[in-house]
Every structure is written in structure tokens, then in C-alpha cells.
Design an enzyme around this catalytic site. Structure first.
Site, PDB file in Angstrom:
ATOM      1  N   HIS A  11      30.508 -11.121 -19.248  1.00 19.07           N
ATOM      2  CA  HIS A  11      29.204 -10.562 -19.634  1.00 19.07           C
ATOM      3  C   HIS A  11      29.029  -9.178 -18.997  1.00 19.07           C
ATOM      4  O   HIS A  11      28.661  -8.221 -19.673  1.00 19.07           O
ATOM      5  CB  HIS A  11      28.081 -11.507 -19.195  1.00 19.07           C
ATOM      6  CG  HIS A  11      26.707 -10.896 -19.238  1.00 19.07           C
ATOM      7  ND1 HIS A  11      26.046 -10.644 -20.406  1.00 19.07           N
ATOM      8  CD2 HIS A  11      25.880 -10.464 -18.250  1.00 19.07           C
ATOM      9  CE1 HIS A  11      24.867 -10.093 -20.137  1.00 19.07           C
ATOM     10  NE2 HIS A  11      24.751  -9.966 -18.820  1.00 19.07           N
ATOM     11  N   ASP A  40      31.874  20.449 -35.256  1.00 19.19           N
ATOM     12  CA  ASP A  40      32.430  19.120 -34.950  1.00 19.19           C
ATOM     13  C   ASP A  40      32.655  19.086 -33.446  1.00 19.19           C
ATOM     14  O   ASP A  40      32.299  20.029 -32.733  1.00 19.19           O
ATOM     15  CB  ASP A  40      33.751  18.888 -35.714  1.00 19.19           C
ATOM     16  CG  ASP A  40      34.052  17.391 -35.876  1.00 19.19           C
ATOM     17  OD1 ASP A  40      34.000  16.667 -34.867  1.00 19.19           O
ATOM     18  OD2 ASP A  40      34.317  16.952 -37.011  1.00 19.19           O
ATOM     19  N   TRP A  57      32.316  -9.092 -12.428  1.00 14.44           N
ATOM     20  CA  TRP A  57      32.801  -7.834 -13.012  1.00 14.44           C
ATOM     21  C   TRP A  57      33.271  -6.892 -11.931  1.00 14.44           C
ATOM     22  O   TRP A  57      33.980  -5.930 -12.203  1.00 14.44           O
ATOM     23  CB  TRP A  57      31.719  -7.183 -13.881  1.00 14.44           C
ATOM     24  CG  TRP A  57      30.738  -6.323 -13.152  1.00 14.44           C
ATOM     25  CD1 TRP A  57      29.647  -6.766 -12.454  1.00 14.44           C
ATOM     26  CD2 TRP A  57      30.737  -4.899 -13.040  1.00 14.44           C
ATOM     27  NE1 TRP A  57      28.979  -5.694 -11.912  1.00 14.44           N
ATOM     28  CE2 TRP A  57      29.621  -4.527 -12.254  1.00 14.44           C
ATOM     29  CE3 TRP A  57      31.563  -3.885 -13.525  1.00 14.44           C
ATOM     30  CZ2 TRP A  57      29.320  -3.216 -11.938  1.00 14.44           C
ATOM     31  CZ3 TRP A  57      31.248  -2.566 -13.200  1.00 14.44           C
ATOM     32  CH2 TRP A  57      30.141  -2.251 -12.412  1.00 14.44           C
ATOM     33  N   SER A  85      40.152   5.792 -22.544  1.00 13.08           N
ATOM     34  CA  SER A  85      39.250   6.168 -23.621  1.00 13.08           C
ATOM     35  C   SER A  85      38.084   6.991 -23.080  1.00 13.08           C
ATOM     36  O   SER A  85      37.717   8.022 -23.646  1.00 13.08           O
ATOM     37  CB  SER A  85      38.738   4.908 -24.315  1.00 13.08           C
ATOM     38  OG  SER A  85      37.564   5.172 -25.011  1.00 13.08           O
ATOM     39  N   SER A  86      37.512   6.548 -21.950  1.00 15.90           N
ATOM     40  CA  SER A  86      36.366   7.265 -21.380  1.00 15.90           C
ATOM     41  C   SER A  86      36.749   8.652 -20.927  1.00 15.90           C
ATOM     42  O   SER A  86      35.998   9.610 -21.113  1.00 15.90           O
ATOM     43  CB  SER A  86      35.814   6.512 -20.176  1.00 15.90           C
ATOM     44  OG  SER A  86      35.214   5.332 -20.595  1.00 15.90           O
ATOM     45  N   HIS A 118      29.349   3.306  -8.146  1.00 12.08           N
ATOM     46  CA  HIS A 118      28.011   3.874  -8.066  1.00 12.08           C
ATOM     47  C   HIS A 118      27.791   5.032  -9.025  1.00 12.08           C
ATOM     48  O   HIS A 118      26.828   5.011  -9.784  1.00 12.08           O
ATOM     49  CB  HIS A 118      27.553   4.177  -6.648  1.00 12.08           C
ATOM     50  CG  HIS A 118      26.067   4.274  -6.677  1.00 12.08           C
ATOM     51  ND1 HIS A 118      25.271   3.160  -6.735  1.00 12.08           N
ATOM     52  CD2 HIS A 118      25.252   5.330  -6.835  1.00 12.08           C
ATOM     53  CE1 HIS A 118      24.011   3.539  -6.893  1.00 12.08           C
ATOM     54  NE2 HIS A 118      23.972   4.850  -6.953  1.00 12.08           N
ATOM     55  N   GLU A 125      29.197   5.273 -11.672  1.00 13.81           N
ATOM     56  CA  GLU A 125      29.185   4.568 -12.963  1.00 13.81           C
ATOM     57  C   GLU A 125      27.756   4.178 -13.367  1.00 13.81           C
ATOM     58  O   GLU A 125      27.394   4.289 -14.531  1.00 13.81           O
ATOM     59  CB  GLU A 125      30.083   3.331 -12.890  1.00 13.81           C
ATOM     60  CG  GLU A 125      29.986   2.377 -14.080  1.00 13.81           C
ATOM     61  CD  GLU A 125      30.560   2.927 -15.375  1.00 13.81           C
ATOM     62  OE1 GLU A 125      31.302   3.927 -15.322  1.00 13.81           O
ATOM     63  OE2 GLU A 125      30.261   2.356 -16.438  1.00 13.81           O
ATOM     64  N   TYR A 168      25.120   5.743 -12.795  1.00 14.99           N
ATOM     65  CA  TYR A 168      24.453   6.941 -13.328  1.00 14.99           C
ATOM     66  C   TYR A 168      25.057   7.346 -14.657  1.00 14.99           C
ATOM     67  O   TYR A 168      24.372   7.914 -15.508  1.00 14.99           O
ATOM     68  CB  TYR A 168      24.484   8.067 -12.295  1.00 14.99           C
ATOM     69  CG  TYR A 168      23.658   7.692 -11.093  1.00 14.99           C
ATOM     70  CD1 TYR A 168      22.276   7.743 -11.156  1.00 14.99           C
ATOM     71  CD2 TYR A 168      24.239   7.194  -9.939  1.00 14.99           C
ATOM     72  CE1 TYR A 168      21.492   7.346 -10.099  1.00 14.99           C
ATOM     73  CE2 TYR A 168      23.464   6.793  -8.871  1.00 14.99           C
ATOM     74  CZ  TYR A 168      22.095   6.866  -8.948  1.00 14.99           C
ATOM     75  OH  TYR A 168      21.336   6.442  -7.902  1.00 14.99           O
ATOM     76  N   SER A 217      14.039  12.169 -22.736  1.00 17.24           N
ATOM     77  CA  SER A 217      13.539  13.546 -22.653  1.00 17.24           C
ATOM     78  C   SER A 217      13.443  14.205 -24.022  1.00 17.24           C
ATOM     79  O   SER A 217      12.796  15.242 -24.160  1.00 17.24           O
ATOM     80  CB  SER A 217      14.444  14.399 -21.753  1.00 17.24           C
ATOM     81  OG  SER A 217      14.550  13.807 -20.491  1.00 17.24           O
ATOM     82  N   HIS A 225      26.253   1.705  -0.058  1.00 18.43           N
ATOM     83  CA  HIS A 225      25.027   0.897   0.029  1.00 18.43           C
ATOM     84  C   HIS A 225      25.205  -0.440  -0.690  1.00 18.43           C
ATOM     85  O   HIS A 225      24.376  -1.315  -0.566  1.00 18.43           O
ATOM     86  CB  HIS A 225      23.791   1.653  -0.473  1.00 18.43           C
ATOM     87  CG  HIS A 225      23.782   1.959  -1.927  1.00 18.43           C
ATOM     88  ND1 HIS A 225      23.265   3.118  -2.442  1.00 18.43           N
ATOM     89  CD2 HIS A 225      24.230   1.268  -3.000  1.00 18.43           C
ATOM     90  CE1 HIS A 225      23.382   3.120  -3.756  1.00 18.43           C
ATOM     91  NE2 HIS A 225      23.975   2.013  -4.116  1.00 18.43           N
ATOM     92  N   HIS A 226      26.308  -0.574  -1.445  1.00 19.42           N
ATOM     93  CA  HIS A 226      26.628  -1.885  -2.036  1.00 19.42           C
ATOM     94  C   HIS A 226      27.298  -2.788  -1.007  1.00 19.42           C
ATOM     95  O   HIS A 226      27.653  -3.914  -1.308  1.00 19.42           O
ATOM     96  CB  HIS A 226      27.565  -1.716  -3.231  1.00 19.42           C
ATOM     97  CG  HIS A 226      26.959  -0.932  -4.353  1.00 19.42           C
ATOM     98  ND1 HIS A 226      26.267  -1.520  -5.382  1.00 19.42           N
ATOM     99  CD2 HIS A 226      26.917   0.397  -4.600  1.00 19.42           C
ATOM    100  CE1 HIS A 226      25.842  -0.590  -6.212  1.00 19.42           C
ATOM    101  NE2 HIS A 226      26.220   0.585  -5.769  1.00 19.42           N
ATOM    102  N   THR A 228      14.920  11.358  -8.848  1.00 15.19           N
ATOM    103  CA  THR A 228      14.539  10.385  -9.870  1.00 15.19           C
ATOM    104  C   THR A 228      13.023  10.393 -10.049  1.00 15.19           C
ATOM    105  O   THR A 228      12.514  10.339 -11.172  1.00 15.19           O
ATOM    106  CB  THR A 228      15.030   8.980  -9.492  1.00 15.19           C
ATOM    107  OG1 THR A 228      16.377   9.082  -9.052  1.00 15.19           O
ATOM    108  CG2 THR A 228      14.968   8.038 -10.667  1.00 15.19           C
ATOM    109  N   LYS A 264      11.919  13.273 -12.117  1.00  8.56           N
ATOM    110  CA  LYS A 264      12.087  13.032 -13.556  1.00  8.56           C
ATOM    111  C   LYS A 264      10.915  12.224 -14.104  1.00  8.56           C
ATOM    112  O   LYS A 264      10.328  12.556 -15.134  1.00  8.56           O
ATOM    113  CB  LYS A 264      13.410  12.309 -13.833  1.00  8.56           C
ATOM    114  CG  LYS A 264      14.618  13.120 -13.403  1.00  8.56           C
ATOM    115  CD  LYS A 264      15.863  12.765 -14.176  1.00  8.56           C
ATOM    116  CE  LYS A 264      15.822  13.370 -15.540  1.00  8.56           C
ATOM    117  NZ  LYS A 264      16.885  14.316 -15.834  1.00  8.56           N
ATOM    118  N   ARG A 289      23.133 -14.921  -6.126  1.00  4.29           N
ATOM    119  CA  ARG A 289      23.547 -14.678  -7.503  1.00  4.29           C
ATOM    120  C   ARG A 289      24.876 -15.405  -7.753  1.00  4.29           C
ATOM    121  O   ARG A 289      25.536 -15.848  -6.831  1.00  4.29           O
ATOM    122  CB  ARG A 289      23.684 -13.179  -7.773  1.00  4.29           C
ATOM    123  CG  ARG A 289      24.710 -12.482  -6.910  1.00  4.29           C
ATOM    124  CD  ARG A 289      24.643 -10.979  -7.055  1.00  4.29           C
ATOM    125  NE  ARG A 289      25.195 -10.552  -8.333  1.00  4.29           N
ATOM    126  CZ  ARG A 289      25.735  -9.337  -8.529  1.00  4.29           C
ATOM    127  NH1 ARG A 289      25.787  -8.450  -7.552  1.00  4.29           N
ATOM    128  NH2 ARG A 289      26.206  -9.012  -9.709  1.00  4.29           N
TER     129      ARG A 289
END
Lengths: 386, 547
Positions: free
Chosen positions: B88, B117, B153, B181-182, B265, B267, B269, B280, B314-315, B340, B343, B462
Site C-alpha cells: 500500500h 513539447d 515501505w 523513471s523518476s 525526507h 521525497e 516534499y 497556487s 527526525h525520523h 510552510t 505559504k 502502527r
């Protein structure tokens, strides 16, 4: 209008479902919806920090959402057809960058202080080593010479919904950790296989248990009581089934408990070494040991969990010579989850080996005596352990 | 509108718009999609893939919530439960949000900057067509004789190395392909934005969506190789006798976490910045007022991206980091709240004294604004290291990241789809169904995820398949919310299909408040657009007073 009707119908049905759910849930007496303030000075300070941060967020939320909903209501097109034209303001930008910064500094100060306090493990009275295994905890009182495993004690029948669930479903163990109140306990946390995490919310302790490394945590428990926690780091299929139960008792009761635990061990060492056990004695003791120490991986019925945890039913080692199985149990199998169980006594290993050889459809019909284990232990160069 | 902006070259190329039909000529139809180098086609492919994967990953979430509906073993065993949480997560991150954002970039960036293009069209084809193979490999692990990846994951070592099932190797290959790909996609976006902007489209005139994607692309370029290194080390530990993460050989399981979160991390963002860009665009359109503080929005995005590289640990507050490290990562993480916040304040001020209407894209953008802010609040709480000791690895964290990902990234994508679908298809979607989709989603995602805050605080870890009885009531509420939220997404599919097949003509500019080059094109835009650059007069001068 049609949409509104549909939504209200849906909401009604949800409400009905929720009411029936809460009627069922009302059986549970000890439901808590916030972080516990706990029974240590650290846990109380963490709780204070949590609540302070929460209320600051609420206050900011009220302002931000207040302005937002004010605009949404007052400046919707039907009320405010002509939009304003402004679209920049440097000082406003600087202001709303600086104000949050100040608020953050204000929270960072107490957070830093609590962190320093948590980090100070000096001057402890008792040292307990906590080792995570798939899927149980082992506690060793390094100065008292006490060591035992702590396993989930909720019966499988409750987990499979065949019996009503007890009040401490999945949060109860066979051998809880016993600690004295009022003394500084230093926990040395590590793991034997994968990463686990030893978490007791009431102590404000969550320390990852990492194989190959030892990390520290500490607690001075204020109040006698039973405190429950769980493994907090995903550690495999049994992650949800390795709870932590800590019983905090008075210093006197703790001293009594230590005496009881250490004396029992002396008796076992002096009385039993040469006794020849009957098969039924071995089978009975073996079944118990198997359930507590082996069944998590090899399963109660000896079927294992493929591909990592081999079945013991019709296993070639279990069906082979007893000496090979004893050796495997004593040394483990490096590079696999099979740990070495040399810390178990001779009679414990003898009984569990006997049990596996005559259960799950295995019919070796032999009896392994503690003396056999002692002999193999010697041949492997391992210290005696009776 | 059309006749003034449609130039002759486009009319000339009109024959391109006659595409082979699936039923009449299936081979040619397939060849068109397989060999296409057109940014609009490739954008469409990305978006459909993301939608399909959204239902696949969503079905897995339904299985998770069904198992957790009541305490006790219910429908799946703990092993399969772990496989579901793992897949998931991987599918939602790599299969839904990232491809959907890339699809939006493909469709929109050339139209918004006045380019004909993408800069590298063949690379574009390749970066999409890697994905179906990557996901086929990942999903095939479910049908193998051993378990599928079952370690979350985040695939922490040694659970994924020494203890990982054989299918882990397939996951490693799949992640390599996804990363490839990314990276290719990011290179293409950077090349396009830097080189193909129309004359007059200066940096500080670029739409926010283009800005956020440019910054996202740099993040991708920086961190996807780190993930590739990380999974390669997992593979080496599993098969080549190395011990990067194995203490028995002198390695360190925590090294894995540092590598993973150095990717992980930034990622998060990567997943949210393009949604910032969408919001926006949408909020000013439906407030009929220019985006407030455009310059500061750009600076804030750059600041968030820069800080995202130095907050990863921080993880890992509970892994036994030295106190100096904990303080460093705590302070920097708290700092993320400043840009943040800027924004959020700018979006709110954009609406202030506007002239607001509530079409579906605006509703999703507002849902984003409210609920992303709630996720931001719990993020600030989580940044406090001492408190994080209690939050870490509980449902509080699950609540937090679902609040920033579902009403954050996913609502951002949905806002974008409703906003630009009339442009892409030339048809208007059904507003009533769109609003129904929004309200059901917004209500029931809160029913699903809000109680998870309480569960986490009350002590529920979790990734557990069964739980103590005091967690039963909120789990049941969360499951009911999840089922309805999941079912509501079928409305999204219905809206899209109906819009494509029989929506009413939308007109070139269905939103009266919209500004930007894409609205100067016809709806649907011809196969090739901006073959000659747009007149500089069409480009918004953000320094000038709005007119």
C-alpha cells in the site's frame, strides 16, 4: 438539494453504525484518548510539552482558519463581486515569517531541557538489559543475576475469536518485568535479530532495540502499579504480539522478589543435575518451553512459517540423531533467525528437544536427559548451565 | 478567444488530431500509445496509470482497515497484513502520487510556459513506459510462493536483508526501475523549463506550478540515486556477502535508516511541492485575485526544498542518536514550519477580499488548505524530539502523514484534474458529481484519519494486525470512514469517464478568473501547441498591478 439529501442520508446511516459500535465499545472501561502523563518525571514533562504544543497549534489554527472562513463567507462572489487588486506586501511577509519563528523558539527551549534530562543516565541504582527477539523480550538484571524471557500470554483461542477476549488482551505477558519504585533504573536496550522498539508510554521511554548496538534509557517510577506497552518497531509477523508489562513494586517487595528469583535458581542447580527424568515430565515441561520460546516462529503445531521459519514436523534434523538437534539448539544457526539457546538450562533443553521429537507427528520415541545435553555442551566447549 | 491565439501552424497540423480508434484498429491504437513522444499523450498515460494504481493501493488499504475493524484475527493473517501495509505504501507513493504529478507536469508545463513539447520527447516516452514494467514486477511478488515484501515501505534492515523473503529482490529491481523513471522524468522537466520557456516568460513570471515542479525535479535528481544506492546495498547484503547493515560483519542497521531517510525526507516534499503549485493556481482563479506574495511563495518553496536535505534524522529520534544530533535535527525540523507557514498565510491572504466561488477544483484546494495545515500542526508536534519519543511509530504518525498526503498530495492532484480536465478534454465535468465526490472524500477522510491521532496518543503502535481492546472503538470508526472514503473514489472515475465521453463543451476558458498561457489555447488543445511561441503580451507581468 439532491446532493444534500444524499449526504444527509449517508450521515444518518453512519451515525447509526457508530452508535452500535460505541454500544459495543462501552464494555471497555479503560479507554484513553490522549497521551498518558505517566509515572516518571520525564513522562510528565513530555506530556506537558505535548499539551503546550497542542494548545499553541490550536491557537494558531483558530487565527488562520478564522481569517480563512471569514474570507470564504464574507468575500464569496455573491456578497463581494468586485475582488480587491492587492497582491504583495513585503512587511506582512516578514511579519508572518518572524512570529512563527519566535513561537518555535519558545517551544524549543523546554523541549531542549527535557531532552537533556532524558539523556542523563548517570547514577543509576539498577541496570536492566532489555533484549528484543522475534517475538518476545528478554530481561536481565545485570547486578542481581536474574534473567528471563517475557512472552505474550494471551491464549491463541482469544486471538482467533474462539473465546471472549480478556481485559488485557494482547497486553499481558507470562513473566513481567519487576522494578522497584523510587530507584533510578537504567535500561540497556538491544536486540538479537531485527530492530524492535521497547516502549512503555507511562515511563516516557521508547528506545529502539538494535542488533549489535546497546542504547540507554532511564526511569524513576513514582507509583507502584502495572504499566503496559508494546513493541513499536515493525519486526515481522509477530510485531503486534510482543507486549511489555512492567510491575512496579515497593523497594521491600522488590528485594523479596529478587531473593525468590535467585534462590529458586540455586535450588535447581543443587538438586537436579543427576536426576533422570521420565518422558511425561520432559514432555510436559517441554511443551511449556516450546510454547514460550519456539512457537512464535515454528508455530504451536510445528508447521513453521515459510520460507524463514522451517516446520519442525517431519524435519530432517528433528527426525535425525538427538545429538544433532541438541547441538543446533545450543549453537543456533548463524545468519538465520535461529538464535542460540545456550543460556537455557540442561533440563530445559532436554525437555524441549524431547518434546519436539515426539510431537507434531514426529515419532522418535527417544528421551533426551539433561545429562546428554551437559555432555554435548562440554564437547562444544560451552560453559556448564544446569 | 480561439481565433486570436490559434496560429496557422497549429491549423496546419490538424490532421495529427485524427488518432486511430481502439475498436477500429487496435494495433495502430496500441502503437500510437506505445511509441508516442507527445507530451499530452504521455501526460495522459501517466495520469491513467496513477488512477489505476490508486484503486490497487486503495484496495490494499481496504484490506488493512477490514482486518482492523475489530480486535482479533479477522480476514488476513499477520503475514499478509504486513504485505498489504508494505505494498500500500510503495504503490501510493511511487505508483499514484509521483506518476500523477509527473502526468500533470507533462500536460501542463509545455502549455504553461509556451513550449511546443517537452525538451526530450523520446526520453519522455521511455520514462513513462518503464513504469508499467516496474509495477508488474512489484505486484507479481503477491503471486509468488513465498510472501511478498512484508517489512513496511521503509524496508528497514535487517528485516529486509537477512530476514527478508526471496521476493525482496524483485522489490529492489522494481525500485531501481522506478528511480530510473523518476530521474529521467526530472531531467526532462528541468531541461524543458530551463530551455523552452517562451520569449518573455522570465523566471519570475513562471506560474507557481512550474516553479514548484522545477524545484521538485531537482529534489528528485538529488535523492533518487541515494535510494538506488540504498537498495543496491540491501541486495549486496542479501546475496553478495557484504555487511553494510549487518552488525555481525561490522555493519550498522542504522546506516540503512540514514540512507533511506536522506532519500525519504526530500521525497515527502517531492510528493507535496507540486500540489502546492496546483493550489497556487486554483485558489487565485476562484478568488478572482492574483496570488498574494508570488515572490515569497517562490522563495518559501526553495527554502523548504533546501531544508528538506538536512532534517532526515527526525525520523530516527528513538534510534539512540547522540543528543547533539537530536538537537540539530529537532531545531532544523521546527524551522520547516516557517516557510510552510508563509505559504499557508499567502494562500489565505489571496482569498482575503477576493470574489470567491466554490467549484469542485476550489473545494479540493480548500480541503487541501485546511487539512494540510492540520497535518502541518501535528508535524510541528512531531518535530519536538522529547514528545516524538511518545509519538514515534504510533498511529499519531500514521494520522500525521495521511493528513499531509491524502488531503495534501491527493487532494492537490484531484484539484488539478478537475481544474484542467475541461482544458484537456474540451468537455465540462459534471459539477454535482464533482461536489459529491469532494464532500464524501473530505468528510470521510476525516472520519478515517482523525481518530488515528487519539489511537496513537493512547498507545497503539502502527503496523500491528491486532490490538488491545481500548483501541477498538476508534479503529472501528476509522474503518467505516475508510470504506466510505474508498467507495467515494469510484465517483471520481465516473466523473472522468463521463466528462471524456459526453461532457458538455467547456469552452477555451471555462474559469473566468483563470490566468495563464494554457487558457489561451483551445479546449481541447490541438495535438501540438505553441509551435510558434505565444506573444509576450499574453504572459502575465507579475510586477504590474493586476488589471
Amino acid at each position: 438539494m439532491k446532493v444534500l439529501k444524499t449526504i444527509s442520508k449517508l450521515l444518518l446511516s453512519i451515525a447509526v453504525m457508530l452508535i452500535s459500535a460505541s454500544a459495543w465499545a462501552s464494555e471497555i472501561k479503560d479507554a484513553r484518548y490522549n497521551m498518558p502523563s505517566g509515572v516518571t518525571s520525564v513522562s510528565r514533562e513530555v506530556y506537558g510539552l505535548h499539551m503546550a504544543a497542542f494548545w499553541i497549534c490550536v491557537a494558531i489554527g483558530v487565527v488562520v482558519f478564522g481569517v480563512m472562513f471569514y474570507s470564504l463567507i464574507m468575500h464569496r462572489r455573491s456578497r463581494h463581486p468586485e475582488p480587491a487588486k492587492f497582491h504583495q506586501h513585503v512587511w506582512l511577509e516578514i511579519t508572518w515569517a518572524v512570529i512563527p519563528l519566535i513561537i518555535l523558539i519558545v517551544i524549543a527551549i523546554p523541549a531542549t531541557m527535557v531532552l537533556f534530562k532524558m539523556d542523563d543516565t548517570r547514577n543509576s541504582d539498577i541496570v536492566i538489559k532489555v533484549t528484543g527477539y522475534q517475538w518476545k523480550w528478554r530481561y536481565e538484571y545485570l547486578n542481581q543475576g536474574i534473567s528471563f524471557f517475557s512472552n505474550l500470554s494471551t491464549p491463541m483461542s482469544q486471538r482467533m475469536n474462539l473465546e471472549p477476549k480478556g481485559p488485557h488482551y494482547l497486553q499481558e505477558v507470562d513473566n513481567p518485568l519487576v522494578v522497584p519504585v523510587g530507584e533510578k533504573i537504567r535500561f540497556l536496550v538491544t536486540a538479537n535479530d531485527v530492530i524492535h522498539s521497547w516502549w512503555v508510554p507511562d515511563f516516557g521511554i521508547k528506545q529502539d532495540a538494535i542488533p549489535g548496538f546497546i542504547h540507554e534509557a532511564w526511569a524513576v517510577v513514582d507509583k507502584p502499579g502495572v504499566y503496559r506497552g508494546q513493541c513499536a518497531e515493525l519486526c515481522g509477523a509477530g510485531h503486534g504480539f510482543m507486549p511489555i508489562v512492567v510491575v512496579a513494586v515497593s523497594k521491600e517487595d522488590f528485594a523479596k522478589w529478587v531473593t525468590k528469583m535467585t534462590q529458586g535458581k540455586v535450588n535447581a542447580a543443587t538438586m537436579l543435575p543427576n536426576k533422570a527424568w521420565t518422558k511425561s515430565e520432559l514432555m510436559q515441561k517441554g511443551r511449556q518451553i516450546y510454547k514460550e520460546n519456539c512457537a512464535a516462529c515454528h508455530q504451536t503445531e510445528g508447521n513453521g512459517l515459510k520460507p524463514l521459519y522451517p516446520a519442525l514436523a517431519q524435519d530432517h534434523v528433528v527426525l535425525g540423531p538427538a545429538a544433532d538437534e541438541i547441538k543446533l539448539v545450543l549453537t543456533g544457526r548463524p545468519g538465520t533467525p535461529m538464535q542460540d539457546f545456550s543460556n537455557f538450562t540442561d533440563e530445559e533443553i532436554a525437555s524441549v528437544v524431547t518434546y519436539t521429537r515426539s510431537s507434531f507427528g514426529n515419532n522418535a520415541h527417544d528421551i533426551v536427559q539433561p545429562a546428554d545435553v551437559a555432555q554435548i555442551r562440554k564437547s562444544l566447549g560451552l560453559p556448564e548451565h544446569t | 478567444m480561439t481565433d486570436t491565439t490559434l496560429n496557422h501552424d497549429i491549423n496546419h497540423d490538424a490532421h495529427h488530431d485524427e488518432h486511430p480508434r481502439l475498436l477500429k484498429n487496435p494495433l495502430k491504437w496500441a502503437a500510437r500509445w506505445v511509441f508516442t513522444t507527445n507530451h499530452k499523450d504521455i501526460g495522459t498515460l501517466y495520469l491513467w496509470l496513477a488512477l489505476i494504481m490508486f484503486f490497487v493501493g486503495g484496495a490494499m488499504a481496504m484490506i488493512i482497515r477490514a482486518e482492523l475493524f475489530q480486535p482479533g484475527a479477522r480476514i488476513v493473517d499477520p503475514e499478509l497484513f504486513n504485505q498489504m501495509t508494505t505494498l500500500h505504501g510503495l504503490i501510493m507513493v511511487f505508483g499514484v502520487v509521483m506518476p500523477a504529478m509527473t502526468g500533470l507536469a507533462n500536460w501542463q508545463i509545455p502549455m504553461m510556459i509556451g513550449a511546443p513539447d517537452m525538451a526530450l520527447p523520446r526520453l519522455n516516452n521511455w520514462s513513462f513506459w518503464i513504469l508499467p514494467f516496474a509495477f508488474a514486477i512489484l505486484i507479481s511478488t503477491l503471486f509468488m510462493s513465498g510472501p511478498a515484501p512484508d517489512f513496511g515501505w521503509t524496508f528497514y534492515a535487517p528485516l529486509s536483508t537477512v530476514y527478508g523473503p526471496p521476493s525482496t529482490d524483485f522489490m529492489v529491481v522494481s525500485i531501481h526501475l522506478l528511480g530510473l523513471s523518476s530521474i529521467l522524468g526530472a531531467i526532462n522537466i528541468i531541461a524543458t523549463i530551463i530551455n523552452l520557456r517562451a520569449p518573455g516568460m522570465t523566471w519570475m513570471r513562471m506560474p507557481m506550478f512550474v516553479w514548484t515542479w522545477l524545484i521538485t525535479a531537482f529534489l528528485l535528481l538529488a535523492v533518487m540515486p541515494v535510494l538506488a544506492g540504498c537498495v543496491t546495498m540491501v541486495l549486496a547484503d542479501r546475496h553478495f556477502g557484504t555487511s553494510f547493515f549487518n552488525p555481525a560483519g561490522g555493519g550498522d542497521p542504522i546506516l540503512f535508516q540514514h540512507l533511506f531517510w536522506f532519500f525519504g525526507h526530500p521525497e515527502v516534499y517531492i510528493l507535496i511541492l507540486p500540489a502546492f503549485g496546483v493550489v497556487s493556481e486554483v485558489i487565485p482563479t476562484f478568488s478572482r485575485k492574483r496570488l498574494f506574495g508570488y515572490h515569497f511563495m517562490v522563495y518559501a518553496t526553495v527554502a523548504i526544498a533546501a531544508v528538506s536535505f538536512i532534517v532526515w534524522a527526525h525520523h530516527m529520534f528513538t534510534t539512540g542518536m547522540p543528543i547533539a544530533g537530536e538537537l540539530f535535527f529537532m531545531y532544523l525540523t521546527m524551522l520547516v514550519a516557517v516557510p510552510t507557514g508563509v505559504k499557508v498565510f499567502n494562500w489565505v491572504t489571496t482569498m482575503f477580499r477576493g470574489s470567491i466561488t466554490f467549484e469542485t477544483p476550489m473545494l479540493f484546494a480548500l480541503g487541501f488548505l485546511v487539512m494540510f495545515t492540520i497535518g502541518g500542526f501535528s508535524g510541528v508536534m512531531l518535530s519536538l524530539a522529547p514528545a516524538d519519543y511518545q509519538y514515534q511509530d504510533t498511529y499519531f504518525v500514521v494520522a500525521h502523514f495521511h493528513y499531509v498526503l491524502v488531503p495534501g498530495s491527493i487532494f492537490g492532484i484531484m484539484a488539478a484534474v478537475y481544474y484542467w480536465l475541461p482544458k484537456w478534454t474540451g468537455h465540462m465535468y459534471n459539477e454535482t458529481l464533482g461536489k459529491l465526490h469532494f464532500w464524501l472524500s473530505a468528510i470521510f477522510l476525516n472520519v478515517t484519519f482523525f481518530p488515528m491521532h487519539f489511537l496513537g496518543l493512547a498507545g497503539m503502535p502502527r503496523r500491528i494486525p491486532d490490538y488491545a481492546l481500548q483501541f477498538a472503538d476508534f479503529n472501528q470508526i476509522a474503518s467505516i470512514g475508510a470504506f466510505i472514503f474508498g467507495l467515494s473514489q469510484i465517483i471520481f472515475l465516473v466523473v472522468i469517464v463521463r466528462c471524456i465521453l459526453k461532457g458538455k463543451p467547456a469552452g477555451d476558458k471555462p474559469w473566468d478568473g483563470a490566468e495563464g498561457l494554457e487558457w489561451d489555447l483551445p479546449s481541447p488543445p490541438p495535438y501540438h501547441t505553441w509551435m510558434t511561441p505565444p506573444s509576450p503580451a499574453l504572459i502575465i507581468d507579475r510586477e504590474a498591478e493586476a488589471g
